[in-house]
Design an enzyme around this catalytic site. Structure first.
Site, PDB file in Angstrom:
ATOM      1  N   ASP A   1       0.792  -1.216   0.000  1.00 49.58           N
ATOM      2  CA  ASP A   1       0.000   0.000   0.000  1.00 49.58           C
ATOM      3  C   ASP A   1       0.833   1.278   0.000  1.00 49.58           C
ATOM      4  O   ASP A   1       0.355   2.321  -0.444  1.00 49.58           O
ATOM      5  CB  ASP A   1      -0.989   0.010   1.163  1.00 49.58           C
ATOM      6  CG  ASP A   1      -0.349  -0.273   2.511  1.00 49.58           C
ATOM      7  OD1 ASP A   1       0.885  -0.413   2.579  1.00 49.58           O
ATOM      8  OD2 ASP A   1      -1.098  -0.364   3.507  1.00 49.58           O
TER       9      ASP A   1
ATOM     10  N   ASP B   1       3.534   0.727  13.844  1.00 46.72           N
ATOM     11  CA  ASP B   1       2.653  -0.445  13.829  1.00 46.72           C
ATOM     12  C   ASP B   1       3.197  -1.659  14.568  1.00 46.72           C
ATOM     13  O   ASP B   1       2.436  -2.356  15.237  1.00 46.72           O
ATOM     14  CB  ASP B   1       2.300  -0.862  12.402  1.00 46.72           C
ATOM     15  CG  ASP B   1       1.415   0.145  11.688  1.00 46.72           C
ATOM     16  OD1 ASP B   1       0.762   0.952  12.381  1.00 46.72           O
ATOM     17  OD2 ASP B   1       1.387   0.138  10.458  1.00 46.72           O
TER      18      ASP B   1
END
Length: 754
Positions: free
Chosen positions: A60, A456
């Site tokens: 992404d 993350d």
């Protein structure tokens, strides 16, 4: 006349010398990835249908990769992308030519809202080199719906014809193998709907419009040297969302009887003429609350609901369906994946059918008992499978399947064991993929080579740069994001990190180590309830820590976080740094107001003084780069007391000795990251490392003489788009660590072959 000639010669010599000095010299470096393995959303896998082991994957915001079967690893294809073209790192779709294995196409554009180029990249050598066409349609490789697709497809009956289904700008077509593109004006106008607001506890989602999400050709419908039947899916509900052309794109119409209560997410056409489509209430990876799987018979127009397990949103067991795949060797063998099947719903799963969806067996839950092998990427053991938005069965091996997750890929080589009631084993397929975002990099004066702070997945203590950390990422406390990590400059056993604690394994937003990162523990208190993120610094000997949590005043502790005291003499959100020699001394800066703050009493109080820059103070409202980067910061040179540098986005400045006035380093016009490393031989001053622009050249640079001269140490095939962090290694001259936005972290050493 002789005097005039001599003057002319001298003028030429001076001009040549000036030109040479203005050039940026280069030094060859060897670059390698710091091994973490995965770390981001791989949202699509694309197999070539006729050549074994030829496959690609897209991410992404971290580029695209090609599988190298010889070394069993993924190879990056977009490391050459420059900072100015950084929007290309989000890959919206990949398309392959079924009749020419050398051809690969990539639709590149990370955000629809950013005014950066969007481009179709085309390669005739499997991604070794690309040609580029900038296109007027917008892409959103890192937006909601990025796991849908594939949006771009090559006609299997005519390799010159390519369709691209876009989010906001309709359907586009190329008839010259991707060189030029034109909008398909005869396609029915699609009014992009305003996305529904989705409310879940403590969260409110406003998904951006997702538009058209897939193009599927029917290769058996050849007519007039191209495919006659083409299917296009649209991410909308409450109206027609699947359109078909039966005349090679001359006319289009919705398919009668199609379900419209949900929106499609993926589609695939089997060799026996069944179009399988998964559906959800949202494109994902934002929340889905309902979903289904349908089969459309292209011969007789019949629709069949073949949903393996019906969601029950009314009983808090809502979820959707994301991916679907068909075994190319067995067209009635189908697998589908759930999405957001959490909590009472029971956990995300893959369902497998051998009879075209009449009956299903689960792979993981409900007796499936699938197992995971985390050897290749130990950190993922803390994170359950999620964002399972693509599934692929190897065209040449029915036992081999791959699925995507938010941290990379999983694969199995015993998929057909599901049919026998046996558990399958899934290992990570992440070697070569590095998609983390570096938020801070620490190379301690002693001990391990590197400690990374990433988004993350927390971060790692890297004892071996070439292998993933066997213990996984940070625990006790386990973090989601680590925003800052630092150590005592004279006592690197004391390491402190801050960020956002993970709800999956433990809690707490600050952790510390007293053994150089071998073991960790949380502090017994925090400055305030909810303190998280922000900036952390540790005094030279490790006795004093100063933490500025997000949107907070700075706080100081001298008892390892048992108690905290607010520093009233500093503004909120102020980043504090420690003097590398004097344990009682700290510094801070307000760049845009020209204020320098100094503490000589262990951070209890700070005195303020004005500082000046030769070209004046920067404008806060101007472009300042990515706020997570290393620019617009104050730095202290290692091994020196009071030796300060300002890495302004627009330039580099060094404080005059004993003064608050700063000298500008000539040639530096843009900075994204700045740091120090071990001094060059015969030098007593640390090497400088900089990511940015010097003398008009964009790159990564090293200076061994306080910025008087620079060498570029990367090249045009190692650019990595946006660089956020850079630091040298204080233990090894020439070694540098580079933290990127989506391509992981690299380390570079001076090439031995130069």
């Amino acid at each position: 006349m002789k005097r005039n000639l001599l003057s002319f010669v001298l003028l030429i010599a001076v001009s040549l010398r000036t030109a040479v000095n203005a050039q940026v010299h280069s030094e060859p470096y060897q670059w390698k990835s710091v091994q973490m393995r995965g770390g981001g959303f791989v949202d699509g896998v694309i197999y070539h249908p006729t050549e074994k082991n030829l496959l690609y994957c897209r991410t992404d915001m971290g580029g695209a990769y090609k599988w190298n079967e010889a070394i069993k690893a993924w190879e990056p294809l977009l490391d050459w992308v420059s900072y100015n073209d950084r929007n290309l790192m989000g890959v919206e779709s990949i398309a392959l030519d079924a009749n020419n294995p050398n051809r690969v196409y990539m639709a590149c554009g990370t955000y629809t809202s950013i005014r950066f180029p969007n481009a179709i990249l085309r390669s005739d050598d499997r991604g070794k080199t690309f040609k580029r066409t900038d296109v007027p349609f917008r892409m959103g490789g890192n937006e909601n719906g990025r796991g849908n697709g594939e949006r771009m497809a090559v006609d299997p009956n005519n390799g010159n014809i390519i369709y691209m289904a876009t989010r906001l700008d309709g359907l586009w077509k190329s008839e010259d193998a991707g060189v030029t593109w034109n909008r398909v004006n005869n396609f029915p106008e699609v009014k992009i709907p305003v996305a529904d607001t989705i409310i879940i506890p403590k969260a409110r989602y406003h998904p951006r419009p997702n538009g058209m999400i897939f193009v599927v050709f029917d290769p058996k419908s050849k007519a007039d040297k191209k495919s006659a039947n083409i299917y296009v899916g649209i991410s909308q509900k409450g109206k027609e969302n699947l359109f078909r052309s039966t005349d090679g794109g001359a006319t289009w119409a919705p398919i009668p009887g199609e379900p419209t209560d949900l929106m499609p997410t993926h589609a695939i056409l089997s060799a026996d003429g069944s179009l399988y489509i998964t559906y959800g209430t949202n494109p994902g990876p934002d929340v889905m609350t309902d979903g289904a799987v349908y089969k459309f018979n292209i011969s007789n127009g019949a629709w069949t609901n073949i949903t393996p397990l019906k969601p029950q949103p009314e009983n808090q067991q809502g979820f959707g369906y994301a991916a679907v795949a068909v075994d190319p060797q067995h067209p009635q063998t189908v697998i589908v994946s759930t999405f957001h099947r959490y909590g009472k719903a029971g956990g995300d799963d893959i369902f497998r059918s051998l009879d075209a969806g009449t009956t299903w067996k689960p792979v993981f839950t409900g007796g499936g008992d699938g197992k995971f092998d985390y050897t290749d990427a130990p950190y993922v053991s803390h994170t359950p499978i999620h964002w399972l938005f693509d599934l692929e069965i190897d065209p040449f091996n029915s036992d081999h399947a791959i699925f995507t997750t938010g941290y990379g890929l999983h694969e199995t080589f015993d998929l057909t064991d599901v049919d026998k009631g046996k558990p399958t084993t899934w290992g990570t397929k992440n070697k070569g993929i590095e998609e983390t975002v570096a938020l801070e990099l620490l190379s301690p004066p002693k001990g391990v080579p590197l400690i990374s702070a990433i988004g993350d997945y927390g971060g790692f203590v890297h004892n071996n740069l070439d292998e993933p950390a066997p213990e996984g990422n940070f625990i006790n406390p386990h973090f989601a994001n680590t925003d800052g990590v630092t150590c005592g400059a004279q006592n690197s056993d004391v390491v402190v990190r801050v960020g956002v604690g993970s709800s999956q394994v433990g809690g707490g937003n600050i952790g510390y180590s007293l053994d150089g990162g071998k073991t960790w523990q949380p502090t017994t208190s925090a400055p305030q309830r909810g303190s998280k993120d922000g900036f952390i610094c540790v005094s030279a000997l490790g006795n004093t820590w100063i933490w500025t949590p997000q949107r907070s005043a700075p706080y100081v502790t001298t008892d390892k976080g048992a108690t905290w005291k607010q520093i009233a003499t500093l503004p909120n959100n102020t980043r504090v740094i420690a003097d590398p020699l004097n344990d009682a001394k700290f510094y801070a800066m307000d760049l845009f107001n020209g204020k320098l703050y100094t503490s000589t009493d262990n951070g209890s109080t700070f005195t303020e003084q004005d500082f000046h820059l030769p070209n004046g103070l920067p404008d806060r409202a101007s472009n300042r780069g990515d706020i997570r980067g290393g620019q617009d910061r104050l730095y202290a040179a290692p091994g020196k007391e009071g030796d300060l540098w300002i890495a302004d986005f627009d330039g580099l400045y060094h404080a005059k000795k004993g003064s608050a006035d700063f000298e500008k380093i000539n040639g530096v016009t843009e900075i994204h990251g700045f740091g120090f490393g071990k001094a060059a031989p015969k030098s007593n001053y640390s090497a400088l490392y900089l990511a940015g622009t010097i003398n008009g050249v964009d790159g990564i640079f090293r200076s061994d003489d306080k910025g008087k001269n620079w060498v570029r140490i990367n090249d045009d095939i190692h650019r990595w788009s946006l660089i956020l962090q850079i630091t040298g290694d204080p233990k090894k001259y020439g070694r540098v660590y580079v933290g990127t936005h989506g391509r992981g972290t690299f380390y570079g050493d001076i090439s031995q072959s130069k």
